[in-house]
Design a protein around this motif. Sequence first.
Motif, mmCIF file in Angstrom:
data_model
loop_
_atom_site.group_PDB
_atom_site.id
_atom_site.type_symbol
_atom_site.label_atom_id
_atom_site.label_comp_id
_atom_site.label_asym_id
_atom_site.label_seq_id
_atom_site.Cartn_x
_atom_site.Cartn_y
_atom_site.Cartn_z
ATOM 1 N N SER A 32 34.426 45.297 72.977
ATOM 2 C CA SER A 32 34.310 44.314 72.135
ATOM 3 C C SER A 32 34.511 43.183 72.242
ATOM 4 N N LEU A 33 35.508 42.574 73.772
ATOM 5 C CA LEU A 33 35.593 41.344 74.430
ATOM 6 C C LEU A 33 33.581 41.394 74.727
ATOM 7 N N ARG A 34 33.636 42.041 75.126
ATOM 8 C CA ARG A 34 31.585 41.929 76.348
ATOM 9 C C ARG A 34 30.330 41.897 75.208
ATOM 10 N N THR A 35 31.545 42.339 73.750
ATOM 11 C CA THR A 35 30.126 41.708 72.882
ATOM 12 C C THR A 35 30.642 39.982 72.594
ATOM 13 N N LEU A 36 31.960 39.397 72.525
ATOM 14 C CA LEU A 36 31.885 38.678 72.194
ATOM 15 C C LEU A 36 31.272 37.788 73.454
ATOM 16 N N PHE B 144 30.738 33.616 73.108
ATOM 17 C CA PHE B 144 31.665 33.347 71.769
ATOM 18 C C PHE B 144 33.326 32.890 73.022
ATOM 19 N N ILE B 145 33.167 33.998 73.861
ATOM 20 C CA ILE B 145 33.913 33.461 74.474
ATOM 21 C C ILE B 145 33.482 33.050 76.465
ATOM 22 N N ASN B 146 34.510 33.623 77.331
ATOM 23 C CA ASN B 146 33.982 32.823 78.494
ATOM 24 C C ASN B 146 34.757 33.466 79.167
ATOM 25 N N CYS B 147 34.551 34.404 80.340
ATOM 26 C CA CYS B 147 35.345 35.346 81.367
ATOM 27 C C CYS B 147 35.047 35.103 83.128
ATOM 28 N N ILE B 148 36.371 35.310 83.377
ATOM 29 C CA ILE B 148 36.653 35.294 84.392
ATOM 30 C C ILE B 148 36.468 36.413 85.502
ATOM 31 N N SER B 149 36.347 37.003 86.215
ATOM 32 C CA SER B 149 36.184 38.528 86.346
ATOM 33 C C SER B 149 37.082 38.561 86.949
ATOM 34 N N LYS B 150 37.777 40.216 87.183
ATOM 35 C CA LYS B 150 38.742 40.614 88.405
ATOM 36 C C LYS B 150 37.924 41.631 88.849
ATOM 37 N N LYS B 151 39.222 42.024 89.937
ATOM 38 C CA LYS B 151 38.582 43.107 90.314
ATOM 39 C C LYS B 151 38.985 44.825 89.652
#
Length: 140
Positions: free
Chosen positions: A58-62, A67-74
């Motif tokens: 769901s968050l990947r869809t957003l 609609f949202i930004n992401c900083i990827s972690k391991k």
Amino acid sequence: MNKYRTILFQHLDGIVGIPTILALNKLGILDLIFKKEKFSIRNILEEKKLNSGYLNVSLRTLRSLNFINCISKKNELDNKYKINNNFLKIYNNLDKFDNLLDILPYHINFIKLSNKDFNNYSDKIIKLNFNLLRKQFSNT
């Protein structure tokens, strides 16, 4: 051809995005995200009992809808998410999505609609469009 591709992908965004937004709203996740502004899947799971895999999708869809930004972690449970202006626009207009709840079952079973169901669906679409037009002209 590029114009048609743009329209097609906007349509596909809606097909995936609208049910996701409606489900997240029904579960209270959008309110939680709004209040936190910055969060991780782990943060949400501390407050809501959910399947982490479905929440991640769901968050990947957003994210894909911007609609949202992401900083990827391991570990994906620790990815840092942050709401943006697009999220705020959607969040502040969630009441408009309620109208879609009424027609969503027709979309899911569109190919199997009886004549009666198709007429009901058409009436709902016409009413929805009429109400949108009325609001638009009352604001001018």
